[in-house]
Design a protein around this motif. Structure first.
Motif, PDB file in Angstrom:
ATOM      1  N   GLN A 196      65.524  26.853  14.587  1.00  0.00           N
ATOM      2  CA  GLN A 196      64.766  27.117  13.363  1.00  0.00           C
ATOM      3  C   GLN A 196      64.086  25.847  12.866  1.00  0.00           C
TER       4      GLN A 196
ATOM      5  N   GLN B  64      61.215  24.778  15.111  1.00  0.00           N
ATOM      6  CA  GLN B  64      60.038  25.641  14.980  1.00  0.00           C
ATOM      7  C   GLN B  64      59.189  25.240  13.784  1.00  0.00           C
TER       8      GLN B  64
ATOM      9  N   PHE C 139      59.545  33.897  16.584  1.00  0.00           N
ATOM     10  CA  PHE C 139      60.921  33.385  16.606  1.00  0.00           C
ATOM     11  C   PHE C 139      61.901  34.480  17.004  1.00  0.00           C
TER      12      PHE C 139
ATOM     13  N   ALA D   7      62.028  31.501   9.676  1.00  0.00           N
ATOM     14  CA  ALA D   7      61.450  30.401  10.463  1.00  0.00           C
ATOM     15  C   ALA D   7      59.948  30.308  10.280  1.00  0.00           C
TER      16      ALA D   7
END
Length: 376
Positions: free
Chosen positions: A58, A61, A107, A160
């Protein structure tokens, strides 16, 4: 059945769902976000699907891909394509970004490809100012529910997308769960509640709100006054699917909801998280009181990870572009980095700070639109 802390209603389990991305695509994503190690199509099946790795994914990203809507204004089609093939091309191949529908869809499919049990839900953004009663939009946000522990239905909420005061790690799906945000001056808390205008009640003539929705609340500390608190969005546990997001997405990029919410229609919006340097970390740590939070759970009780130079313990800052200004935010401090007045200056900022390359010829597509600056 009463809902247990950390569990979905009725103790539901999330099953393992095949991803829409293949092993080559997930290995390329891991490479793009710079996940530690060497990951190829031959060894991604060995990825360890646990909570800490989910948190690292997370965080990587949101420092890799910008939360942005440039395709709405600098393309011939003036749309935001959130289909998995288009998202893979735009983010993983080209290194650009998207907004919540795109970021969280990518994600979700990537962590499913790694073996995580997860599904997506939807939320209502709150447009009211801090410490004010909420003003919720329709379902224009996407959130993720993940059960990262093998043999367990303990659930965590993940976002995310990286926009605004975004979450920077998973949070236990529990009323009152609290996690640190970008730095120890920012906190996110989950609250289970109901609306005052709701038609539902817990029992006849009950004075308690029916707890059928969840709210993500963000608190920001201040150097010179009390902390501010704001509801970022509310969400429900129901699973949402591709068509749900596509319908909401069309309403956003076409401007159909502009009377209710014009942020994306009237602006080029761009935000990106970044890692604080070792020097900035030392300054922040000197101002942070750690003992009472260092031993708390990081994912539910507001624990602050002990600084060990790792991806888990390093604080984050945020870059934010809005109208004709680029600002850098770290903790309670904010500074203006650039002020620009022309489209040529803006695309230079997008390229330098957000890695979004827009060619000069594409400036014609923003001509006559609300966020347009001076054009060549």
């Amino acid at each position: 059945m009463q809902q247990q802390n950390g569990q979905l209603r009725n103790g539901l389990w999330i099953k393992l769902v095949p991803s829409l991305y293949d092993k080559n695509q997930v290995s390329n994503w891991l490479s793009r976000i710079k996940y530690p190690g060497s990951w190829s199509a031959d060894n991604v099946e060995n990825f360890e699907t646990n909570l800490e790795n989910l948190s690292i994914l997370q965080r990587l990203q949101i420092v890799t891909f910008a939360f942005e809507n440039t395709a709405m204004h600098y393309t011939r089609h003036h749309s935001m394509d959130i289909s998995p093939p288009a998202l893979y091309q735009r983010l993983v191949v080209e290194g650009k970004g998207s907004y919540c529908f795109g970021m969280n869809t990518l994600f979700l499919q990537m962590i499913r490809a790694l073996g995580y049990r997860a599904y997506s839900g939807s939320g209502r953004i709150n447009t009211a100012s801090p410490d004010s009663p909420p003003n919720f939009l329709s379902f224009v946000h996407e959130v993720l529910f993940v059960q990262p522990i093998e043999g367990s239905n303990i659930t965590y909420v993940v976002d995310a997308s990286g926009g605004g005061s975004c979450m920077t790690r998973p949070i236990l799906f529990k009323d009152g769960a609290k996690v640190m945000g970008a730095t120890p001056s920012e906190w996110h808390t989950l609250v289970k509640t109901g609306r005052l205008e709701s038609s539902l009640e817990c029992s006849p003539n009950s004075t308690e709100p029916a707890g059928v929705e969840w709210r993500l609340v963000v608190s920001h500390g201040s150097d010179s006054g009390p902390a501010t608190t704001r509801i970022l969005y509310s969400f429900i546990e129901d699973e949402f699917f591709t068509m749900d997001y596509e319908c909401s997405n069309i309403g956003i990029y076409t401007g159909a909801w502009a009377e209710k919410e014009s942020l994306f229609t009237d602006n080029i919006v761009c935000a990106l998280c970044f890692w604080l340097s070792d020097e900035e970390m030392e300054v922040k740590l000197a101002k942070t009181i750690m003992p009472e939070t260092a031993k708390c759970d990081v994912y539910s009780a507001g624990g602050v990870p002990q600084w060990d130079h790792s991806l888990m313990s390093r604080y984050l800052g945020r870059l934010g572009l809005h109208k004709n200004e680029l600002r850098r935010h770290v903790g309670t401090r904010s500074e203006t980095l650039k002020v620009f007045h022309t489209e040529l200056e803006r695309i230079a900022v997008l390229r330098e700070f957000f890695r979004i390359d827009i060619i000069q010829a594409d400036l014609e597509y923003i001509r006559g639109r609300a966020p347009a600056l001076e054009l060549p």
